[in-house]
Design a protein around this motif. Sequence first.
Motif, PDB file in Angstrom:
ATOM      1  N   VAL A  18       0.975  -0.884  -0.282  1.00  0.00           N
ATOM      2  CA  VAL A  18       0.064   0.060   0.078  1.00  0.00           C
ATOM      3  C   VAL A  18       0.687   1.321   0.347  1.00  0.00           C
ATOM      4  O   VAL A  18       1.830   1.248   0.535  1.00  0.00           O
ATOM      5  N   GLU A  19       0.796   2.212  -1.446  1.00  0.00           N
ATOM      6  CA  GLU A  19       1.430   3.102  -0.878  1.00  0.00           C
ATOM      7  C   GLU A  19       0.437   4.753  -0.962  1.00  0.00           C
ATOM      8  O   GLU A  19      -0.700   4.604  -1.456  1.00  0.00           O
ATOM      9  N   ILE A  20       0.615   5.391   0.267  1.00  0.00           N
ATOM     10  CA  ILE A  20      -0.178   6.260   0.789  1.00  0.00           C
ATOM     11  C   ILE A  20       0.759   7.584   0.793  1.00  0.00           C
ATOM     12  O   ILE A  20       1.272   8.006   1.091  1.00  0.00           O
ATOM     13  N   VAL A  21       0.019   8.509  -0.516  1.00  0.00           N
ATOM     14  CA  VAL A  21       0.420   9.924  -0.288  1.00  0.00           C
ATOM     15  C   VAL A  21      -0.116  10.831  -0.060  1.00  0.00           C
ATOM     16  O   VAL A  21      -1.685  11.742  -0.139  1.00  0.00           O
ATOM     17  N   ARG A  22      -0.203  12.086   0.921  1.00  0.00           N
ATOM     18  CA  ARG A  22      -1.183  12.652   1.950  1.00  0.00           C
ATOM     19  C   ARG A  22      -0.479  14.221   1.162  1.00  0.00           C
ATOM     20  O   ARG A  22       0.776  14.357   0.984  1.00  0.00           O
ATOM     21  N   GLY A  23      -1.786  15.152   0.991  1.00  0.00           N
ATOM     22  CA  GLY A  23      -1.175  16.481   0.224  1.00  0.00           C
ATOM     23  C   GLY A  23      -2.045  16.501  -1.381  1.00  0.00           C
ATOM     24  O   GLY A  23      -1.940  14.828  -1.273  1.00  0.00           O
ATOM     25  N   PRO A  24      -2.357  16.967  -1.979  1.00  0.00           N
ATOM     26  CA  PRO A  24      -2.644  17.321  -3.795  1.00  0.00           C
ATOM     27  C   PRO A  24      -1.409  16.647  -3.997  1.00  0.00           C
ATOM     28  O   PRO A  24      -0.802  16.708  -4.185  1.00  0.00           O
ATOM     29  N   ARG A  25      -2.170  15.771  -5.170  1.00  0.00           N
ATOM     30  CA  ARG A  25      -1.705  15.669  -6.256  1.00  0.00           C
ATOM     31  C   ARG A  25      -2.954  15.767  -8.037  1.00  0.00           C
ATOM     32  O   ARG A  25      -2.480  15.013  -8.593  1.00  0.00           O
ATOM     33  N   SER A  26      -3.761  16.875  -7.489  1.00  0.00           N
ATOM     34  CA  SER A  26      -4.680  16.927  -8.522  1.00  0.00           C
ATOM     35  C   SER A  26      -3.936  17.979  -9.827  1.00  0.00           C
ATOM     36  O   SER A  26      -4.252  17.042 -11.101  1.00  0.00           O
ATOM     37  N   ALA A  27      -2.702  17.560 -10.246  1.00  0.00           N
ATOM     38  CA  ALA A  27      -1.602  18.559 -11.415  1.00  0.00           C
ATOM     39  C   ALA A  27      -1.303  16.855 -11.554  1.00  0.00           C
ATOM     40  O   ALA A  27      -1.611  16.923 -13.669  1.00  0.00           O
ATOM     41  N   LEU A  28      -1.430  15.166 -11.344  1.00  0.00           N
ATOM     42  CA  LEU A  28      -1.598  14.040 -11.459  1.00  0.00           C
ATOM     43  C   LEU A  28      -2.716  13.558 -11.892  1.00  0.00           C
ATOM     44  O   LEU A  28      -2.884  12.097 -13.035  1.00  0.00           O
ATOM     45  N   GLU A  32     -10.142  14.039  -7.690  1.00  0.00           N
ATOM     46  CA  GLU A  32     -10.599  13.047  -6.625  1.00  0.00           C
ATOM     47  C   GLU A  32      -8.902  13.589  -5.651  1.00  0.00           C
ATOM     48  O   GLU A  32      -9.265  12.355  -4.678  1.00  0.00           O
ATOM     49  N   ALA A  33      -7.712  13.541  -6.293  1.00  0.00           N
ATOM     50  CA  ALA A  33      -6.543  13.756  -5.579  1.00  0.00           C
ATOM     51  C   ALA A  33      -6.646  14.703  -4.577  1.00  0.00           C
ATOM     52  O   ALA A  33      -5.562  15.635  -4.302  1.00  0.00           O
ATOM     53  N   ILE A  34      -7.041  15.493  -4.433  1.00  0.00           N
ATOM     54  CA  ILE A  34      -6.594  16.544  -3.902  1.00  0.00           C
ATOM     55  C   ILE A  34      -6.675  16.997  -2.021  1.00  0.00           C
ATOM     56  O   ILE A  34      -5.630  17.467  -1.689  1.00  0.00           O
ATOM     57  N   GLY A  35      -7.131  15.563  -1.737  1.00  0.00           N
ATOM     58  CA  GLY A  35      -6.331  15.369   0.084  1.00  0.00           C
ATOM     59  C   GLY A  35      -4.971  14.391  -0.504  1.00  0.00           C
ATOM     60  O   GLY A  35      -4.609  14.240   0.611  1.00  0.00           O
ATOM     61  N   GLY A  36      -5.174  13.422  -1.881  1.00  0.00           N
ATOM     62  CA  GLY A  36      -4.105  12.397  -1.496  1.00  0.00           C
ATOM     63  C   GLY A  36      -4.221  11.553  -2.215  1.00  0.00           C
ATOM     64  O   GLY A  36      -5.418  11.750  -2.728  1.00  0.00           O
ATOM     65  N   VAL A  37      -3.528  10.374  -2.701  1.00  0.00           N
ATOM     66  CA  VAL A  37      -3.823   9.182  -3.369  1.00  0.00           C
ATOM     67  C   VAL A  37      -3.623   7.944  -2.688  1.00  0.00           C
ATOM     68  O   VAL A  37      -2.315   8.152  -2.408  1.00  0.00           O
ATOM     69  N   ILE A  38      -4.663   6.866  -2.777  1.00  0.00           N
ATOM     70  CA  ILE A  38      -4.022   5.737  -1.687  1.00  0.00           C
ATOM     71  C   ILE A  38      -4.020   4.652  -2.586  1.00  0.00           C
ATOM     72  O   ILE A  38      -5.155   4.080  -3.758  1.00  0.00           O
ATOM     73  N   ASN A  39      -2.833   3.980  -2.945  1.00  0.00           N
ATOM     74  CA  ASN A  39      -2.775   2.574  -4.260  1.00  0.00           C
ATOM     75  C   ASN A  39      -2.695   1.589  -3.475  1.00  0.00           C
ATOM     76  O   ASN A  39      -1.814   1.145  -2.870  1.00  0.00           O
ATOM     77  N   ILE A  40      -3.493   1.226  -3.754  1.00  0.00           N
ATOM     78  CA  ILE A  40      -3.382  -0.654  -2.995  1.00  0.00           C
ATOM     79  C   ILE A  40      -3.073  -1.423  -4.530  1.00  0.00           C
ATOM     80  O   ILE A  40      -3.148  -1.620  -5.549  1.00  0.00           O
ATOM     81  N   ILE A  41      -1.523  -2.243  -3.903  1.00  0.00           N
ATOM     82  CA  ILE A  41      -1.276  -3.491  -5.056  1.00  0.00           C
ATOM     83  C   ILE A  41      -1.520  -5.023  -4.683  1.00  0.00           C
ATOM     84  O   ILE A  41      -0.902  -5.231  -3.086  1.00  0.00           O
ATOM     85  N   THR A  42      -1.819  -5.475  -4.992  1.00  0.00           N
ATOM     86  CA  THR A  42      -3.199  -6.475  -4.888  1.00  0.00           C
ATOM     87  C   THR A  42      -1.527  -7.685  -5.089  1.00  0.00           C
ATOM     88  O   THR A  42      -0.303  -7.408  -5.481  1.00  0.00           O
ATOM     89  N   LYS A  43      -1.988  -9.114  -4.364  1.00  0.00           N
ATOM     90  CA  LYS A  43      -0.643  -9.652  -4.303  1.00  0.00           C
ATOM     91  C   LYS A  43      -0.261 -10.438  -5.558  1.00  0.00           C
ATOM     92  O   LYS A  43      -0.861 -10.571  -6.640  1.00  0.00           O
ATOM     93  N   LYS A  44       0.757 -10.454  -6.513  1.00  0.00           N
ATOM     94  CA  LYS A  44       1.771 -11.485  -6.840  1.00  0.00           C
ATOM     95  C   LYS A  44       2.379 -12.403  -6.929  1.00  0.00           C
ATOM     96  O   LYS A  44       3.194 -12.052  -5.284  1.00  0.00           O
ATOM     97  N   TYR A  45       3.280 -12.495  -7.393  1.00  0.00           N
ATOM     98  CA  TYR A  45       4.177 -14.259  -8.202  1.00  0.00           C
ATOM     99  C   TYR A  45       5.253 -13.473  -8.543  1.00  0.00           C
ATOM    100  O   TYR A  45       5.122 -12.707  -9.358  1.00  0.00           O
TER     101      TYR A  45
END
Length: 373
Positions: free
Chosen positions: A128-138, A142-155
């Motif tokens: 899980v990658e959590i980025v706090r703060g505005p990421r709206s330029a990218l 929806e990313a005014i407050g931040g972005v949470i990226n859930i990376i599922t299980k892989k092999y």
Amino acid sequence: MKNRPLAVNTALLAALSSPLITSAGEIETTVVTATRTEQSIAEVLAPVTVFERADIERIAPLDLQELLSRAAGISFVRNGGRGAATSLFVRGNQSNHTLLLVDGVRVGSATLGSPSLTNLPPELIERVEIVRGPRSALYGSEAIGGVINIITKKYHDTDGVKPFVQLSAGTQGTVKTVAAVNGGNADTQFSLSGLYEETDGVDNTTSKALRHGDDDGFEQQAINFSVSHRFNARAKVHALYQHSDSESEYDTNCYAPFPNNFACEPYTDSTVTVAGLRGEFQLSDNWALKLTAGQSTDESQTRYRYRDPALVAANLRGDVFETTRKQFTAQNDWQLGKHHVLTLGGEHINDEVDSTLSYGKDERENNAGFAQW
């Protein structure tokens, strides 16, 4: 901002971040969510929190909410017990100002406006990658407050097929089963995981009057499948499919003209499905192209277990809310010298709403471009 040179298999927005080994032999954590390109966490300007698989196993959270609550600047409001509607707030921003990604695919409800956290079991999450703060330029509004990226299980191994089974049980009729089979070689890896969980739960209200005195149970089934294949040193593709369905009981009036006349056990049936396909292509020594196509579906419906057989036969149900989100992204990264990366890309997003209620507009499109140096 200083970036490291891009490797041949430069990560996509959704790609699994991997540790780098420095000259001193220390493992250095990298992230891709903050800038859409792979970068050392020490060089990222935005506040970032990363939960690796080892962290998830150490914390052993019951659900994704419990895991995310360990990060600074994140708070929640949950309307009931496990599986109930949850609002997430990053740095005090509104709940619809945090973008939730699953392997880079946008997930959320267009009617509720906030991401769904109920149907993402920690057992099927690798990182899980959590980025706090505005990421709206990218990422957009929806990313005014931040972005949470859930990376599922892989092999990631290359030494054949490996099965895995885990069984657990506890009080309040709690049982959980996790099973997986993984395999691969130097060019192709696959992972198939499944989860089943059921618990009678506890009563989430202090009132014991009428129907408020019963336990509020929770049940969930989930499956995750991923496969990746490297054609050569300059081309790689990855495919993902995840489906999760949960039932969460709660205390409220029943669906009827005169609810006080009926005894029932209401519950919410919610489903989240995510499918994605991405390709990574190294077109030249300093030019990497990433293409992503994904679709997510978020559906919720209120249902009722009536004690009166006549009402059971009537099959009375609440309203249905379903959001289908399609996403297409193209991203180009050019390595300009040792310390500079130029990123240019575009994204198309289409949201469709299907509901028993009538909306003035049930579809919207968004076309956007982004640039970063």
